[in-house]
Design a protein around this motif. Structure first.
Motif, PDB file in Angstrom:
ATOM      1  N   ILE A   1      49.509  41.776  53.245  1.00  0.00           N
ATOM      2  CA  ILE A   1      49.602  43.293  52.558  1.00  0.00           C
ATOM      3  C   ILE A   1      49.605  44.360  53.803  1.00  0.00           C
ATOM      4  O   ILE A   1      50.345  45.061  54.011  1.00  0.00           O
ATOM      5  CB  ILE A   1      48.061  43.625  51.528  1.00  0.00           C
ATOM      6  CG1 ILE A   1      48.523  42.678  50.584  1.00  0.00           C
ATOM      7  CG2 ILE A   1      47.784  44.993  51.444  1.00  0.00           C
ATOM      8  CD1 ILE A   1      47.216  42.681  49.804  1.00  0.00           C
TER       9      ILE A   1
ATOM     10  N   LEU B   1      42.127  33.297  52.099  1.00  0.00           N
ATOM     11  CA  LEU B   1      42.080  34.604  51.471  1.00  0.00           C
ATOM     12  C   LEU B   1      42.807  35.574  52.521  1.00  0.00           C
ATOM     13  O   LEU B   1      43.218  36.753  52.223  1.00  0.00           O
ATOM     14  CB  LEU B   1      40.751  35.143  51.135  1.00  0.00           C
ATOM     15  CG  LEU B   1      40.618  36.390  50.327  1.00  0.00           C
ATOM     16  CD1 LEU B   1      41.615  36.420  49.178  1.00  0.00           C
ATOM     17  CD2 LEU B   1      38.953  36.503  49.640  1.00  0.00           C
TER      18      LEU B   1
ATOM     19  N   THR C   1      45.644  34.691  42.443  1.00  0.00           N
ATOM     20  CA  THR C   1      47.084  34.722  43.326  1.00  0.00           C
ATOM     21  C   THR C   1      47.670  33.566  43.579  1.00  0.00           C
ATOM     22  O   THR C   1      49.163  33.932  43.592  1.00  0.00           O
ATOM     23  CB  THR C   1      46.458  35.596  44.768  1.00  0.00           C
ATOM     24  OG1 THR C   1      45.880  36.606  44.522  1.00  0.00           O
ATOM     25  CG2 THR C   1      47.658  35.720  45.528  1.00  0.00           C
TER      26      THR C   1
ATOM     27  N   PRO D   1      46.928  36.448  51.926  1.00  0.00           N
ATOM     28  CA  PRO D   1      47.468  37.673  51.332  1.00  0.00           C
ATOM     29  C   PRO D   1      47.040  38.869  51.997  1.00  0.00           C
ATOM     30  O   PRO D   1      47.918  39.936  51.954  1.00  0.00           O
ATOM     31  CB  PRO D   1      47.038  37.555  49.953  1.00  0.00           C
ATOM     32  CG  PRO D   1      45.935  36.363  50.013  1.00  0.00           C
ATOM     33  CD  PRO D   1      46.027  35.811  51.071  1.00  0.00           C
ATOM     34  N   LEU D   2      45.861  39.005  52.589  1.00  0.00           N
ATOM     35  CA  LEU D   2      45.394  40.242  53.100  1.00  0.00           C
ATOM     36  C   LEU D   2      46.132  40.654  54.401  1.00  0.00           C
ATOM     37  O   LEU D   2      46.622  41.692  54.480  1.00  0.00           O
ATOM     38  CB  LEU D   2      44.000  40.003  53.696  1.00  0.00           C
ATOM     39  CG  LEU D   2      43.005  40.154  52.326  1.00  0.00           C
ATOM     40  CD1 LEU D   2      41.502  39.590  52.768  1.00  0.00           C
ATOM     41  CD2 LEU D   2      42.750  41.590  51.972  1.00  0.00           C
TER      42      LEU D   2
ATOM     43  N   ALA E   1      52.759  35.612  48.975  1.00  0.00           N
ATOM     44  CA  ALA E   1      51.620  34.693  49.505  1.00  0.00           C
ATOM     45  C   ALA E   1      51.558  33.631  48.376  1.00  0.00           C
ATOM     46  O   ALA E   1      51.205  32.430  48.798  1.00  0.00           O
ATOM     47  CB  ALA E   1      50.223  35.609  49.506  1.00  0.00           C
TER      48      ALA E   1
ATOM     49  N   LEU F   1      41.846  34.606  44.940  1.00  0.00           N
ATOM     50  CA  LEU F   1      42.703  33.754  45.756  1.00  0.00           C
ATOM     51  C   LEU F   1      43.334  32.564  44.837  1.00  0.00           C
ATOM     52  O   LEU F   1      44.519  32.578  44.893  1.00  0.00           O
ATOM     53  CB  LEU F   1      42.043  33.225  47.089  1.00  0.00           C
ATOM     54  CG  LEU F   1      43.297  32.377  47.551  1.00  0.00           C
ATOM     55  CD1 LEU F   1      44.060  33.672  48.651  1.00  0.00           C
ATOM     56  CD2 LEU F   1      42.845  31.791  48.726  1.00  0.00           C
TER      57      LEU F   1
ATOM     58  N   GLN G   1      51.833  39.856  47.501  1.00  0.00           N
ATOM     59  CA  GLN G   1      51.039  38.807  46.609  1.00  0.00           C
ATOM     60  C   GLN G   1      52.028  37.596  46.218  1.00  0.00           C
ATOM     61  O   GLN G   1      51.531  36.480  46.100  1.00  0.00           O
ATOM     62  CB  GLN G   1      50.622  39.322  45.422  1.00  0.00           C
ATOM     63  CG  GLN G   1      49.270  40.449  45.747  1.00  0.00           C
ATOM     64  CD  GLN G   1      47.862  39.366  45.745  1.00  0.00           C
ATOM     65  OE1 GLN G   1      47.826  38.996  46.871  1.00  0.00           O
ATOM     66  NE2 GLN G   1      47.243  39.573  44.645  1.00  0.00           N
TER      67      GLN G   1
END
Lengths: 162, 434
Positions: B72, B65, A60, B68-69, B283, A57, B280
């Motif tokens: 997506i 986390l 990212t 971004p998940l 995010a 993360l 991504q």
């Protein structure tokens, strides 16, 4: 102009690499977390998944931000510079670019130092040197520097945020 | 003095057009390394490395986390044919009523909000399917765009919700409790929007009415079964304590992928890389603000800003309800002029300090903040849901802004109810977690 073109080509190439890296990271953390749920209910919890997920993360966040900058997709307000005529707008855009350059220069410089200092420390689950996840910061800041330099050496474009 | 300088420079840089992340980070980093701000015994190298440490720890979080998940998952859902099946099913249930398709669009938005965490993704997913159909059925494009935008904004109130994840992270409040708190107020907003859309359509004679048949309900229901299963699995898993919010987000990705590719067969594998990269990058843009906000927050904390804010608020001598309503009003104004995530990340660290003076539960306050910002998504000049639906309907922002006014008005009434009657938000978190 030659410098601008050279930096531009380098910046495009690096940006493409970062985009593919982001794809790999996205696939990796999706798979790891899915595997974690399956493994936990199968009676074998993955002790390393949370830590690796966190560090992916971090990657990212900073690498994704470099692409967002490159695509001018950063969140922001429309600048007031345009209201004062092209000359003032030009000056404001250049000033902001120099300030941004200085900011990422500082992060790169101190990020490199912090990365080297963290070599002896290891992460709790995977026991990898903390320098590895931390190195994303100076690397991303250096990529930012490259993108900002392209903007600085080229003609002024109005607005930098969406 | 440092605090005034910090905020002054931030607002100046924002006004000059510097992106939010840099407008927050630049003055903070600049002031931290400026001689005289910290004692001379602290070296420049130590301060510089503190900046890097704060940037890293700002996003070193398992809970984040999920951001971004869920992005997506939302991107996959947009192109995976989930929205069309949900709209068909909702239309078979309410299409017989005046304004039935408008109500169906809002109903589908409520269901889709249960898998995606982003209002923009929900607006795009529903709008791309329903706006062209509504226009063909005789709804004015501006009205169609307004209804879809309103339905999309519910996406951040009904869990999962990216702004709630961010709020929970910044204030150390349970995201699961915030999720539970959003369900009833999100449903209230959805029902209110449906009622207004049906009333306007009935008064003005918009749209066509379909005959109601159980057969049609059965056919569309079977087709939408897998799409409707997503909220049950993802939300049920999170609220039931079977998976964490982040694991639920990973399940959402794989469920959306399964439905889009194997069940609906509308998502091509070749589209997937670009969808993931796009999510991504989006995010990254948001998480980078959080990292910079951590540096900003650290400097504020070093300047004893919480005590100063407390002193200021106490000097106002407002009753708790008055202070709560004042904060809501402030958030509405900020939500109108700023992008939702930026507004959330800028004001929440400061406003969350005021929950004791407002005599409000932090979960209640968190959900209210998100409802405020959802309303901000429907109002010009900066309303992401409006922008998305305007783009799909090909109408001007001005026309859609007029069409959406009744929906915004009813959402303000709902917000007031939620602020003054706490069980609307707190009943479910209390039942599930306390």
């Amino acid at each position: 102009m030659k410098l601008h073109q050279l930096l531009g080509a380098l910046s495009e190439g690096v940006n493409r690499m970062v985009e593919w890296l982001l794809l790999a990271i996205g696939v990796a953390f999706s798979l790891i977390l899915f595997a974690q749920v399956v493994a936990r209910y199968g009676g074998h919890s993955l002790s390393w998944s949370e830590e690796v997920g966190r560090y992916l993360l971090v990657a990212t966040s900073f690498l994704g931000a470099t692409v967002a900058y490159k695509r001018a997709e950063f969140i922001g307000l429309a600048g007031l510079g345009a209201k004062f005529g092209p000359a003032i707008e030009h000056g404001i855009v250049r000033l902001l670019q120099w300030l941004t350059l200085a900011c990422f220069g500082l992060i790169t410089w101190y990020g490199v130092g912090y990365t080297f200092n963290a070599w002896e420390q290891t992460s709790s689950a995977v026991q990898m040197p903390m320098s590895l996840p931390i190195s994303v910061l100076p690397i991303s800041a250096a990529i930012f520097l490259l993108h900002v330099l392209v903007d600085l050496t080229g003609p002024v474009k109005s607005g930098g945020a969406s | 003095m440092i605090i005034v300088l910090l905020f002054g420079l931030m607002f100046l840089l924002l006004a000059l057009g510097l992106p939010v992340a840099l407008a927050i980070g630049l003055p903070a980093i600049g002031l931290i390394v400026t001689p005289g701000v910290f004692p001379d015994s602290v070296t420049l190298a130590a301060l510089g490395q503190t900046v890097v440490q704060q940037l890293f720890s700002g996003v070193d979080s398992f809970d984040l986390l999920a951001v971004p998940l869920f992005m997506i998952a939302g991107s996959i859902m947009e192109v995976g044919g989930i929205s069309r099946r949900l709209i068909d099913f909702c239309n078979s249930l309410v299409g017989w009523a005046p304004g039935g398709l408008a109500a169906a669009a809002i109903g589908a938005s409520i269901i889709i909000a249960g898998i995606s965490g982003s209002a923009a993704a929900d607006t795009a997913a529903i709008g791309a399917v329903v706006i062209p159909t509504m226009i063909r059925q005789g709804y004015p494009p501006a009205f169609a765009a307004a209804v879809v935008a309103a339905g999309g904004a519910i996406g951040i109130i009904i869990p999962p919700s990216i702004p709630m994840i961010l709020f929970g992270f910044m204030t150390n409040i349970s995201t699961s409790q915030l999720f539970a708190g959003g369900i009833m107020v999100g449903a209230l907003l959805g029902l209110s929007f449906m009622a207004v859309a049906i009333f306007i359509s009935w008064r003005k004679g918009y749209g066509e009415r379909l005959p109601f048949t159980w057969k049609q309900v059965g056919v569309t229901g079977r087709a939408a079964l897998w799409s409707m299963g997503a909220p049950v699995i993802v939300l049920g898993g999170i609220l039931g304590g079977i998976v964490t919010v982040t694991e639920g987000a990973a399940l959402a990705v794989f469920y959306a992928l399964l439905v889009g590719t194997v069940i609906n067969k509308e998502l091509k594998w070749s589209e997937l890389p670009q969808l993931i990269i796009r999510s991504q990058v989006t995010a990254g843009g948001i998480l980078f603000i959080i990292a910079m906000a951590k540096v900003f927050g650290w400097l504020l904390a070093m300047q004893q800003s919480a005590q100063l804010l407390n002193t200021f608020v106490n000097s106002l001598a407002l009753p708790p309800v008055g202070l709560l309503l004042l904060v809501m009003l402030l958030l509405l104004v900020i939500g109108c002029v700023m992008e939702t995530t930026a507004a959330l990340l800028l004001v929440v660290p400061v406003l969350a300090l005021l929950t004791p003076q407002m005599a409000v539960d932090p979960v209640h306050f968190g959900v209210l903040v998100v409802v405020n910002l959802a309303i901000g998504m429907l109002t010009p000049p900066v309303g992401i849901c409006l922008f998305v639906s305007c783009g799909i309907a090909q109408v001007s922002l001005g026309r859609v802004s007029r069409a959406i006014a009744p929906l915004v008005l009813v959402s303000l009434v709902d917000l007031l109810i939620a602020a003054l009657w706490s069980p609307l938000i707190m009943w479910l978190p209390t039942l599930l977690y306390r």
